[in-house]
Design a protein around this motif. Structure first.
Motif, PDB file in Angstrom:
ATOM      1  N   SER A 172       0.933  -1.474   0.025  1.00  0.00           N
ATOM      2  CA  SER A 172      -0.179   0.073  -0.166  1.00  0.00           C
ATOM      3  C   SER A 172       1.278   1.405   0.137  1.00  0.00           C
ATOM      4  O   SER A 172       1.981   1.249   0.250  1.00  0.00           O
ATOM      5  CB  SER A 172      -0.966   0.123   1.269  1.00  0.00           C
ATOM      6  N   ARG A 173       0.336   1.624  -0.596  1.00  0.00           N
ATOM      7  CA  ARG A 173       0.593   3.390  -0.200  1.00  0.00           C
ATOM      8  C   ARG A 173       0.550   3.805   1.088  1.00  0.00           C
ATOM      9  O   ARG A 173      -1.022   3.615   2.066  1.00  0.00           O
ATOM     10  CB  ARG A 173       0.341   4.875  -1.224  1.00  0.00           C
ATOM     11  N   LEU A 174       1.189   5.347   1.548  1.00  0.00           N
ATOM     12  CA  LEU A 174       1.141   5.233   2.969  1.00  0.00           C
ATOM     13  C   LEU A 174      -0.522   6.116   2.689  1.00  0.00           C
ATOM     14  O   LEU A 174      -0.795   5.538   4.225  1.00  0.00           O
ATOM     15  CB  LEU A 174       2.310   6.476   3.558  1.00  0.00           C
ATOM     16  N   ASP A 175      -0.144   7.102   2.221  1.00  0.00           N
ATOM     17  CA  ASP A 175      -1.723   8.114   2.262  1.00  0.00           C
ATOM     18  C   ASP A 175      -3.063   7.123   1.817  1.00  0.00           C
ATOM     19  O   ASP A 175      -4.369   7.329   2.119  1.00  0.00           O
ATOM     20  CB  ASP A 175      -1.850   9.328   1.245  1.00  0.00           C
ATOM     21  N   VAL A 196       7.731  10.982  11.751  1.00  0.00           N
ATOM     22  CA  VAL A 196       6.543  10.109  11.797  1.00  0.00           C
ATOM     23  C   VAL A 196       6.389   9.724  10.277  1.00  0.00           C
ATOM     24  O   VAL A 196       6.289  10.338   9.666  1.00  0.00           O
ATOM     25  CB  VAL A 196       5.381  10.289  11.950  1.00  0.00           C
ATOM     26  N   PRO A 197       6.538   8.706   9.676  1.00  0.00           N
ATOM     27  CA  PRO A 197       5.653   8.421   8.507  1.00  0.00           C
ATOM     28  C   PRO A 197       4.630   8.724   8.344  1.00  0.00           C
ATOM     29  O   PRO A 197       3.772   8.824   9.418  1.00  0.00           O
ATOM     30  CB  PRO A 197       5.992   6.781   8.228  1.00  0.00           C
ATOM     31  N   ALA A 198       3.848   9.477   7.176  1.00  0.00           N
ATOM     32  CA  ALA A 198       3.024  10.767   6.966  1.00  0.00           C
ATOM     33  C   ALA A 198       1.746  10.007   6.806  1.00  0.00           C
ATOM     34  O   ALA A 198       1.507   8.721   5.669  1.00  0.00           O
ATOM     35  CB  ALA A 198       3.098  11.007   5.294  1.00  0.00           C
ATOM     36  N   ILE A 199       1.313   8.835   7.276  1.00  0.00           N
ATOM     37  CA  ILE A 199      -0.157   7.495   7.562  1.00  0.00           C
ATOM     38  C   ILE A 199      -1.232   8.394   7.629  1.00  0.00           C
ATOM     39  O   ILE A 199      -0.902   9.004   9.313  1.00  0.00           O
ATOM     40  CB  ILE A 199       0.502   6.406   8.116  1.00  0.00           C
ATOM     41  N   PRO A 200      -2.446   8.227   7.644  1.00  0.00           N
ATOM     42  CA  PRO A 200      -3.727   8.693   8.599  1.00  0.00           C
ATOM     43  C   PRO A 200      -4.208   8.414   9.371  1.00  0.00           C
ATOM     44  O   PRO A 200      -3.487   7.126  10.395  1.00  0.00           O
ATOM     45  CB  PRO A 200      -4.657   8.193   7.629  1.00  0.00           C
ATOM     46  N   PRO A 201      -4.372   9.425  10.235  1.00  0.00           N
ATOM     47  CA  PRO A 201      -4.515   8.858  12.067  1.00  0.00           C
ATOM     48  C   PRO A 201      -5.239   7.426  12.298  1.00  0.00           C
ATOM     49  O   PRO A 201      -5.334   6.687  12.944  1.00  0.00           O
ATOM     50  CB  PRO A 201      -4.966   9.834  12.604  1.00  0.00           C
ATOM     51  N   SER A 202      -6.690   6.888  11.579  1.00  0.00           N
ATOM     52  CA  SER A 202      -7.445   6.044  11.304  1.00  0.00           C
ATOM     53  C   SER A 202      -6.508   5.079  11.206  1.00  0.00           C
ATOM     54  O   SER A 202      -7.401   3.993  11.711  1.00  0.00           O
ATOM     55  CB  SER A 202      -8.220   6.327   9.666  1.00  0.00           C
TER      56      SER A 202
END
Ligand code: ATR
Length: 270
Positions: A172-175, A196-202
């Protein structure tokens, strides 16, 4: 006295000499375990010199794990697919390579912290050497789903393909991540720079366990972020470090040392 060492560059910060000395004291073995800084272009000579002068076993750390893989005459299955070797030993004139990092990660989660991986939704961030090094033992735990997410998605796709025979892996992509995971493991090097890797808080829920393969004297940036998103538990990579060392120790000495007292000592900073 049997001679062991960890080879890296830089290596003076390594905790391996201390960990192995504590394991040796605990199991009644008399060993000498030192740290060797190999010049960046002389890893092979350093390894050859070490074993020729009677060395019994060598741990390998950054940046030489891939070179150690190439140098080994034989490799364990887990080292073969990891593409990296962190434990070298020599028998009958052959150099044997193993990789204990993934087993260290799995034991720290499942045994030290009683976090089951099987049937869980697991997310691992990053697709570099550190992640590739732990994927086989992780997927062998049979998570319900293992997603590899990386900033450069092509590298995650490559790893997912490479390990497809071993279990249910997705890239997967991070976003593009959305649903929460039971376990989120940070295997990127972002924490080194406090990022911090740019991943959604969800991806984090109140039942998520966050695990940073890095460790430091203070909470890592990733674990701090995961706490702020409400993760129920955050763990750093010190337990993995001690567990991978224990597995190397077992390969060399045929006995599995107790890790908890050593981990307690390191946590106290002594
Ligand atoms: P290592 O041996 O520590 O795995 P590496 O092979 O250089 O080192 O891989 C570093 C990993 O951290 C990569 O997955 C990298 O993402 P890219 O492949 O897109 O470069 C990831 N990484 C490093 N810094 C990052 C950051 N700030 N945000 C997200 N990912 C990062």
């Amino acid at each position: 006295m049997d001679i062991y060492a960890v080879v890296g560059n830089p290596v003076s910060h390594s905790k391996s000499p201390k960990i192995h000395s504590l394991f040796a004291a605990q199991t009644g073995r008399n060993i000498d375990y030192t740290a060797i800084q190999a010049p960046l272009d002389h890893f092979q000579n350093t390894v050859n010199d070490f074993f020729q002068s009677g060395g019994a076993g060598l741990n390998v750390t950054v940046p030489f794990k891939e070179q150690a893989w190439r140098l080994a005459d034989e490799r364990s299955d887990r080292a073969q697919v990891a593409g990296a070797v962190n434990t070298l030993s020599r028998s009958q004139g052959k150099l044997h390579g193993d990789n204990t990092d993934g087993t260290g990660l799995v034991r720290d989660l499942t045994e030290n912290n009683q976090i089951a991986i099987s049937n869980k939704k697991v997310l691992i961030l990053g697709a570099g050497g550190a992640v590739r090094g732990v994927l086989l033992p992780l997927v062998q735990q049979q998570p319900e789903l293992l997603v590899i997410a990386n900033r450069t998605v092509a590298k995650a796709q490559q790893l997912a393909q490479m390990f497809a025979d071993f279990g249910a892996l997705q890239a997967s992509r991070l976003d593009a991540l959305t649903a929460p995971f039971d376990i989120v493991i940070n295997g990127t090097s972002a924490s080194l720079g406090g990022a911090v890797p740019a991943i959604p808080p969800s991806v984090i829920s109140t039942t998520t366990v966050a695990y940073d393969m890095m460790y430091g004297t203070t909470t890592t940036a990733f674990n701090q972020w995961a706490k702020e998103q409400g993760a129920c538990l955050t763990l750093d990579g010190l337990g993995m470090l001690v567990e991978q060392a224990a597995e190397s120790f077992a390969i060399w000495h045929g006995v599995q040392p107790e890790t908890q007292p050593v981990l307690d000592l390191l946590r106290r900073g002594s």
